[in-house]
Design a protein around this motif. Structure first.
Motif, short mmCIF file in Angstrom:
data_model
loop_
_atom_site.label_atom_id
_atom_site.label_comp_id
_atom_site.label_asym_id
_atom_site.label_seq_id
_atom_site.Cartn_x
_atom_site.Cartn_y
_atom_site.Cartn_z
N GLN A 118 37.55 -21.97 -0.85
CA GLN A 118 38.59 -21.56 0.11
C GLN A 118 38.01 -20.61 1.15
O GLN A 118 38.63 -20.37 2.19
CB GLN A 118 39.79 -20.93 -0.60
CG GLN A 118 39.54 -19.55 -1.20
CD GLN A 118 39.01 -19.63 -2.62
OE1 GLN A 118 38.67 -20.71 -3.11
NE2 GLN A 118 38.96 -18.50 -3.30
N ALA A 145 37.24 -23.27 -6.57
CA ALA A 145 38.22 -22.99 -5.52
C ALA A 145 39.53 -22.59 -6.16
O ALA A 145 39.83 -22.98 -7.29
CB ALA A 145 38.43 -24.22 -4.62
N SER A 150 42.24 -26.34 -0.43
CA SER A 150 41.26 -25.70 0.45
C SER A 150 39.97 -26.53 0.59
O SER A 150 39.06 -26.13 1.29
CB SER A 150 40.91 -24.31 -0.08
OG SER A 150 40.42 -24.38 -1.41
#
Length: 284
Positions: A118, A145, A150
């Motif tokens: 992200q 993540a 993301s």
């Protein structure tokens, strides 16, 4: 467990399944749960990738396991966003891609842990995509993540995914639960028409398709956990996974899991839903 994190048995069973029968994922995404849990799971997966004992991965006894546990193994490289930056530096990503072509120092596999995607821009993720598409045979990637939203769709399409955290049937709509219940029966049938009928409600409905594929992934993960004699289940209130585990081989369940994950990732690319359903049924 590493960093004092205790993972649910279902998560460990799914992770073990990625290495079933000599397999080694060339790229995997770990998402969900906390930063600490994702980092610990990534370290565990890396340990499994460099372990010298193919009969029991990780064995915890070989030199590679020892170094991995102490986080000093030269073939496990961690990339993070610099503390003074808002995102990964593109030059660092390019540097990592270049180093991915270098042969391992001690293990048979060189592992790159790319922490918290992200924090990586779409432009940098596209740089990463190039190596994920055609990685050297001796290189593997572990991405983490907060969630898959993301991660760009083309990167998602190149990884196997390990979600951390608990789910339940209550997380899904009644329609999705109904379709998955029918699908769980249909995959046990020798007739493809039964699978076609089971997934027919998905046609033209992206939201329902995403729900069904997501829930069916969890059903298959539970079946894998049962096969591995784990008592931990993602969907403890859903019965379909037990019969799948009893009547299908672990290899077949893994094959279905991988196909379902692949199709779930393909939703990012706005596919033809009639074709998707046909491919799904053929893959099962």
């Amino acid at each position: 467990m590493m960093n004092n994190v205790n993972f649910p048995e279902g998560v460990l069973a799914t992770l073990d399944s990625f290495f079933f029968d000599g397999r080694r994922p060339h790229a995997m995404l770990i998402d969900g749960a906390s930063d600490e849990e994702r980092a610990a799971c990534a370290q565990l997966a890396a340990k499994m990738m460099v372990c010298e004992n193919p009969a029991m991965t990780p064995c915890g006894e070989c030199e590679c396991c020892r170094k991995a546990a102490e986080q000093i193994h030269p073939d496990i490289v961690v990339y993070r966003k610099p503390d003074d930056k808002k995102s990964f530096v593109k030059a660092d990503v390019k540097d990592m891609v270049g180093k991915a072509y270098l042969t391992p120092n001690e293990a048979s596999t060189k592992v790159f842990i790319i922490s918290e995607l992200q924090n990586m821009t779409e432009e940098s993720q596209n740089v990463l995509l190039k190596i994920l598409e055609e990685p050297p045979v001796y290189t593997s990637f572990i991405l983490t993540a907060q969630n898959s939203n993301s991660v760009i769709g083309t990167v998602l399409s190149r990884v196997v995914r390990l979600r951390l955290g608990k789910s339940s049937s209550a997380s899904f709509s009644e329609k999705a639960i109904s379709v998955v219940a029918e699908l769980s029966k249909a995959v046990l049938s020798p007739y493809e028409i039964d699978r076609i009928v089971a997934v027919a409600p998905m046609e033209g409905n992206k939201q329902l398709t995403a729900e069904v594929l997501s829930m069916f992934c969890l059903v298959l993960r539970d079946a894998i956990a049962i096969k591995n004699n784990s008592q931990s289940r993602e969907l403890a209130d859903f019965e379909g996974c037990t019969e799948i585990a009893q009547r299908l081989s672990l290899g077949k369940i893994l094959e279905m899991y991988e196909k379902t994950e692949e199709l779930l990732r393909s939703l990012e690319n706005n596919p033809n839903y009639t074709l998707l359903s046909a491919v799904f049924c053929a893959g099962l």
